[in-house]
Design a protein around this motif. Structure first.
Motif, PDB file in Angstrom:
ATOM      1  N   PRO B  87       0.824  -1.224   0.000  1.00  0.00           N
ATOM      2  CA  PRO B  87       0.000   0.000   0.000  1.00  0.00           C
ATOM      3  C   PRO B  87       0.855   1.270   0.000  1.00  0.00           C
ATOM      4  CG  PRO B  87      -0.817  -1.577   1.615  1.00  0.00           C
ATOM      5  CD  PRO B  87       0.493  -2.116   1.119  1.00  0.00           C
ATOM      6  N   SER B  88       1.999   1.227   0.675  1.00  0.00           N
ATOM      7  CA  SER B  88       2.886   2.385   0.683  1.00  0.00           C
ATOM      8  C   SER B  88       3.432   2.660  -0.715  1.00  0.00           C
ATOM      9  CB  SER B  88       4.024   2.133   1.669  1.00  0.00           C
ATOM     10  OG  SER B  88       4.951   3.186   1.623  1.00  0.00           O
ATOM     11  N   ILE B  89       3.838   1.609  -1.406  1.00  0.00           N
ATOM     12  CA  ILE B  89       4.347   1.763  -2.779  1.00  0.00           C
ATOM     13  C   ILE B  89       3.258   2.370  -3.667  1.00  0.00           C
ATOM     14  CG2 ILE B  89       5.197   0.516  -4.816  1.00  0.00           C
ATOM     15  CD1 ILE B  89       6.391  -1.570  -2.859  1.00  0.00           C
ATOM     16  N   LEU B  90       2.014   1.915  -3.476  1.00  0.00           N
ATOM     17  CA  LEU B  90       0.911   2.431  -4.300  1.00  0.00           C
ATOM     18  C   LEU B  90       0.617   3.898  -3.984  1.00  0.00           C
ATOM     19  CD1 LEU B  90      -1.487  -0.657  -4.302  1.00  0.00           C
ATOM     20  CD2 LEU B  90       0.089   0.096  -6.109  1.00  0.00           C
ATOM     21  N   GLY B  91       0.709   4.262  -2.701  1.00  0.00           N
ATOM     22  CA  GLY B  91       0.496   5.662  -2.326  1.00  0.00           C
ATOM     23  C   GLY B  91       1.576   6.550  -2.912  1.00  0.00           C
ATOM     24  N   ASP B  92       2.804   6.050  -2.898  1.00  0.00           N
ATOM     25  CA  ASP B  92       3.915   6.806  -3.456  1.00  0.00           C
ATOM     26  C   ASP B  92       3.782   6.916  -4.977  1.00  0.00           C
ATOM     27  OD1 ASP B  92       6.063   8.262  -2.558  1.00  0.00           O
ATOM     28  OD2 ASP B  92       7.512   6.633  -2.713  1.00  0.00           O
ATOM     29  N   LEU B  93       3.317   5.854  -5.587  1.00  0.00           N
ATOM     30  CA  LEU B  93       3.087   5.860  -7.041  1.00  0.00           C
ATOM     31  C   LEU B  93       2.029   6.905  -7.411  1.00  0.00           C
ATOM     32  CD1 LEU B  93       3.209   4.710  -9.941  1.00  0.00           C
ATOM     33  CD2 LEU B  93       1.772   2.807  -9.182  1.00  0.00           C
ATOM     34  N   LEU B  94       0.976   6.947  -6.623  1.00  0.00           N
ATOM     35  CA  LEU B  94      -0.075   7.940  -6.872  1.00  0.00           C
ATOM     36  C   LEU B  94       0.491   9.351  -6.738  1.00  0.00           C
ATOM     37  CD1 LEU B  94      -3.052   8.604  -7.400  1.00  0.00           C
ATOM     38  CD2 LEU B  94      -3.482   8.310  -4.955  1.00  0.00           C
ATOM     39  N   SER B  95       1.336   9.553  -5.727  1.00  0.00           N
ATOM     40  CA  SER B  95       1.964  10.866  -5.526  1.00  0.00           C
ATOM     41  C   SER B  95       2.850  11.224  -6.723  1.00  0.00           C
ATOM     42  CB  SER B  95       2.773  10.844  -4.222  1.00  0.00           C
ATOM     43  OG  SER B  95       3.602  11.971  -4.126  1.00  0.00           O
ATOM     44  N   SER B  96       3.626  10.258  -7.213  1.00  0.00           N
ATOM     45  CA  SER B  96       4.462  10.501  -8.404  1.00  0.00           C
ATOM     46  C   SER B  96       3.592  10.822  -9.607  1.00  0.00           C
ATOM     47  CB  SER B  96       5.315   9.273  -8.735  1.00  0.00           C
ATOM     48  OG  SER B  96       6.184   8.958  -7.698  1.00  0.00           O
ATOM     49  N   GLY B  97       2.490  10.095  -9.740  1.00  0.00           N
ATOM     50  CA  GLY B  97       1.618  10.282 -10.893  1.00  0.00           C
ATOM     51  C   GLY B  97       0.935  11.643 -10.883  1.00  0.00           C
TER      52      GLY B  97
END
Lengths: 473, 473
Positions: B87-97
Motif C-alpha cells: 500500500p505504501s508503494i501504491l500511495g507513493d506511485l499515486l503521488s508521483s503520478g
C-alpha cells in the motif's frame, strides 16, 4: 497485501494514472475548494480495522481530487513548470519498490554508483566544467530541492572561509554573503538557518534586465571589507524566478576568484536550457563556480523531487558534513574508494534518487530532451510576440527561455483582477510577480504536454477576459 | 510515452516489483560487488537517441541488481528497519503520478489538508499530547528525515531563545545544546549546520542502560550557566540507534521546563512502538516536549522518505522559517486560514507526502499496525532469550523494543570476524555498534515479512559460523 494482490491493485493504479493524464484537460486547473473543505471531509481519527484499496481509491476520487491543482495539465502556466513524464514515474516506482537506503555506499552500491555516473553524464550534457565530475576533485549529488543545495553550499562556504572553525565553535565574526534583489528566497532562508543572518546577506542592485550589476557587487564588497566584514559567498542566478533573468556569471566569477569567495550558481529554473548549446553563452564563466545546481524536477520531465548539485572540490563538502558513528563504519568507507553520499547533504537517509533521472535521460535521449526544450522556448517567443503585437498588453522583458512576463496597461489592480478572473474559469492557471514595484503577469511554459493549441487558447482567454473587465468598468 | 504505452510498461513494472518480492529470499542480502564494479559497467555518456524501456529494465536486471543490498529482505537485520509495504508503494506511485507541488496550500489544497489530518490522527495513535494537534497551537508536518527534523528543531529553538535575533544578525553569544553520548549523529550535524558549533553541544553521560543521566544533565547546565553560556536546547531519545535506549523523558522534561529550554524528542527509531499502549510508559512526560519526531519509514511499513515532526507551538516554527516572496503571495495565505507547509521545513517545494502514509494507516488499520509491532517485539524477545540461554554469547542489554544487542564472549576482533563471515554468506545481513568501548552485534528485527522461521535460520547460522571460527583458531 500479497504480491498477487499487489499485481492486481498496482495495475489498477497504473490505469488510474493513465486515465488521469487522458482526462486532465477536462478538469479545472486550479482547485476551487475553500480552506478546510477537504480536511472536514476526512474522518477525525484513523480506522481501527484495515480498509480496502477500493475504499481508498474511492476517497481519492471523491475527496482528494477536488483539492488538486493540476500541475501536470498542459494548461498550467503558474509559478514554474514541475513537469513529469511516464518514464520518470516508472523510475520512481522502481525506487519505491526496491526500498533501498543509499546513505552510504555499502548500504547499496548501485544506488551510489548509478548516481555518480548520471551526474557525470549531466556535466557533459549541460556544458559544465570538467572539475564538477567525479573523476576530478569535484562531483555531483542529487539533492531534494535547490533550497537544500543553497543551504549546503552556504554552509560549505562558511566552513571553507573559517577553516572549519564555525563547525567547531559556532558562527562568529562578521561573515557576509551576496545575492541580487532578484535571487530566490531560499538563499535568505539558508543564510538564516546557517547562522549567517539576514542582515549579513547583501541584496545587490540589478540592471534593466533584472541581472545583478557586477560593479555594484564589487562596490559593496569593498565597503564591507572596509567596515570589517568578511565576504565569503556569492550566489549568481541563471533564470531568476520572477523574470528568468541571468546574472553575468563571468564578471561575478572573476570578482569571486580575486577575493577567494565561494561562487554558487543557482540554475534551478533555467539550467535545463543548457542542454542546448545555443543557450550556453548564458553560462559563460561557469568554470569559475564552486558549486552549481539545477532542477530536473522543474523543466526536465522528472517528477519531484530531483535537484542536481555539483561542487568543484568535494573535500570541502565532505569535511563540512561528514559524521561517522560506529554503527556506520565499514570497510568500503575506510578504503576511501567509494562515495558516501550521506556526507554530501543535510539528510543521512536517502532513497535510490537517480533511477528516475536515468530513466528520463535514456527514454528521451539528449536529442529528445533538446527537442522539447526548444519547443517550449519557441512557444514562449510566440506568446511574447502576441503580447508585443497587442494594443492592451506590454511585454515586460524579452524572454530568454520559457517564461513570459507581461502586463495589461490598465495597472496593478486590473492585472490582479484579470489573473484571478481567468484562473477562476479553471481553463488555465497562471500567476504573478512584481518587477520594479509593478504587478507583472507570468506565463511559465514548460509542462510536458503543452503545445501551440493550448497556448493559443490561453492567450485568447486572457484577451477575452481583459476586454470583458474593461467593458464592465 | 503515451498513456497507452504507460499502461503497458507500468503493468510490467508492477509485475517486476511483485516478482522481486516473491524471489527476494533467493538473493544474497548484502551486495557482493566491489567499489567501481557497477559504475564501470555503465556507459560514460548519455545516449543521444532515446532507448526503450526494455533496454532499461534489462540493464536494471543485469547491472543494477547485483549492486543492491536488499533492505526489504526478511533476512535483513542491519542498521535499522526501513520496511516497506505494497500500500505504501501504491500511495507513493499515486503521488508521483499526480506530480503536484504542495509548497503552499494554494498550490494543491488536498496535499496540505490530508497531511494535517493524518498528522492529527497519529497524535492519537501514538498517545502524544493534544498540544501537537493542528487544532491547538501546535501541528505536525512530514519531513524527509529525522536529520531534517533535528535541524528544524534546533534552528527554531535558537530563534526562540534569541528572539529571532540570530535569523537577523547571525549566531552570536554562547548558545549550548545538550544530547547524550548515545544520541544520533544527526544532532551533531544539525548543530554544525545551524552555526551552534560542535563544541557547544554537550554529550551527557549515560547510565548502565545507555539512557541519559538527568543529574549529569542538570549539573552540566549549572556549570555552563556559571561559565556564561546560554543553554537553549535538549534532545532526548526514545530508542537510540546503538542499543534502543530510552532517555528519562519526564525528568529531562522538568529540567527543560524549569529553565525554559526547548525539548526535542527524537523517536525516529522506536516511536512506532507507541502505537501500542503497553509501551507508552517509555514516553511518560512527553507532554513537556516542544517538538517530537518519529520515522514511519523505519518501522511503520512506509517506504522512504517519511518522517513525522510535531511542534507544540507552530508560531515558533513559522516565524523562524517563513519567507514570502511576491510570486508566492495569494489570498488563502493572506487569510491566515491555511497552513503553508513550506514554512515548516528547510525545503520550499514538496511532493504529496501524506498519500502513502494515509494508505498505510488505512490498509493496516490501527490494530493491524499494533499486531505487527507486537510480533517484531516478540521475535526480539525470543532472540534475546536464545542468546541468554547460549553458552558463548552475552546479551548486552535487555531489548525494550525490536533491537537485540549481543556479543560473543571471544572479544571484539572475533565478533567483527563473525559478523563479516556471516554477512558474506548472503543468507542474512546484520551490523555492529560499540557500547562501553566494546564491539556489540545488533539484530534489528523489523522488516515487514520477517517471521520466526527467518529468525531461527539467522540464529542457527550465527551459531554455526561462530563454532567454525572457534575450531579454526
Amino acid at each position: 497485501m500479497t504480491p498477487s494482490q499487489f499485481r492486481e491493485e498496482g495495475k489498477k493504479m497504473i490505469d488510474w494514472i493513465a486515465d488521469y493524464y487522458e482526462g486532465i484537460e477536462n478538469m479545472p486547473v486550479l482547485s476551487q475548494v475553500k480552506p478546510g473543505e477537504i480536511k472536514n471531509r476526512l474522518p477525525g481519527s484513523a480506522p481501527q480495522q484495515g480498509e480496502t484499496m477500493e475504499q481508498m481509491i474511492d476517497d481519492v476520487n471523491k475527496i482528494i481530487m477536488p483539492g488538486i491543482t493540476h500541475w501536470q495539465s498542459p494548461d498550467f502556466y503558474a509559478y514554474f513548470p514541475s513537469n513529469n513524464s511516464f518514464p520518470s514515474i516508472l523510475g520512481d516506482l522502481l525506487s519505491s519498490g526496491l526500498g533501498v537506503q543509499g546513505m552510504i555506499w555499502a548500504t547499496s552500491p548501485a544506488c551510489t554508483e548509478l548516481e555518480t555516473r548520471v551526474m557525470d553524464w549531466l556535466v557533459d550534457m549541460l556544458g559544465l566544467p570538467g572539475k564538477f565530475k567525479s573523476t576530478s576533485m569535484g562531483g555531483g549529488v542529487i539533492q531534494d530541492t535547490a533550497s537544500s543545495s543553497a543551504l549546503t553550499a552556504i554552509v560549505a562556504a562558511r566552513e571553507k572561509t573559517t577553516a572549519f572553525k564555525s563547525n567547531e565553535n559556532g558562527v562568529a565574526g562578521k561573515l557576509v554573503a551576496y545575492v541580487s534583489t532578484q535571487t530566490h528566497s531560499s538563499l535568505e532562508k539558508a543564510a538564516k538557518i546557517a547562522g549567517i543572518g539576514k542582515n549579513n546577506l547583501r541584496a545587490i542592485d540589478v540592471d534593466g534586465n533584472f541581472a545583478m550589476k557586477p560593479d555594484a557587487l564589487k562596490a559593496q564588497i569593498e565597503k564591507d571589507k572596509k567596515d570589517g566584514f568578511t565576504p565569503f559567498f556569492v550566489c549568481a542566478t541563471i533564470g531568476t524566478t520572477s523574470s528568468n533573468a541571468v546574472d553575468p556569471i563571468e564578471e561575478i566569477g572573476k570578482i569571486c576568484e580575486e577575493g577567494n569567495y565561494w561562487l554558487h550558481i543557482d540554475a534551478a529554473m533555467s539550467g535545463t536550457a543548457m542542454l542546448c548549446p545555443e543557450f550556453r553563452h548564458h553560462q559563460k564563466g561557469v568554470e569559475l563556480a564552486d558549486s552549481y545546481c539545477f532542477n530536473p524536477h522543474k523543466w526536465m520531465f522528472t517528477n519531484f523531487d530531483c535537484d542536481c548539485f555539483w561542487v568543484a572540490d568535494r573535500n570541502h563538502l565532505i569535511n563540512t558534513f561528514s559524521i561517522l558513528p560506529e554503527y556506520l563504519k565499514n570497510k568500503a568507507t575506510e578504503s576511501g574508494a567509494v562515495f558516501d553520499y550521506r556526507d554530501w547533504h543535510i539528510q543521512l537517509g536517502r532513497r535510490f534518487r537517480s533511477l528516475k533521472l536515468w530513466f528520463v535521460i535514456r527514454h528521451y535521449g539528449v536529442e529528445g530532451l533538446q527537442f522539447h526544450v526548444r519547443e517550449h522556448v519557441r512557444l514562449a517567443r510566440d506568446f511574447a510576440r502576441w503580447v508585443d503585437e497587442s494594443t492592451d498588453f506590454d511585454l515586460v522583458v524579452e524572454p530568454l527561455f520559457n517564461l513570459v512576463c507581461f502586463s495589461h496597461k490598465a495597472g496593478d489592480t486590473f492585472n490582479i483582477k484579470l489573473m484571478d478572473t481567468v484562473n477562476r474559469t479553471g481553463e488555465i492557471y497562471f500567476t504573478h510577480t512584481r518587477l520594479n514595484g509593478k504587478v507583472v503577469l507570468r506565463m511559465s511554459i514548460g509542462q510536458s504536454n503543452t503545445n501551440e493549441k493550448h497556448l493559443q487558447k490561453a492567450w485568447k482567454l486572457i484577451l477575452t477576459k481583459a476586454r470583458e473587465l474593461i467593458l464592465r468598468r
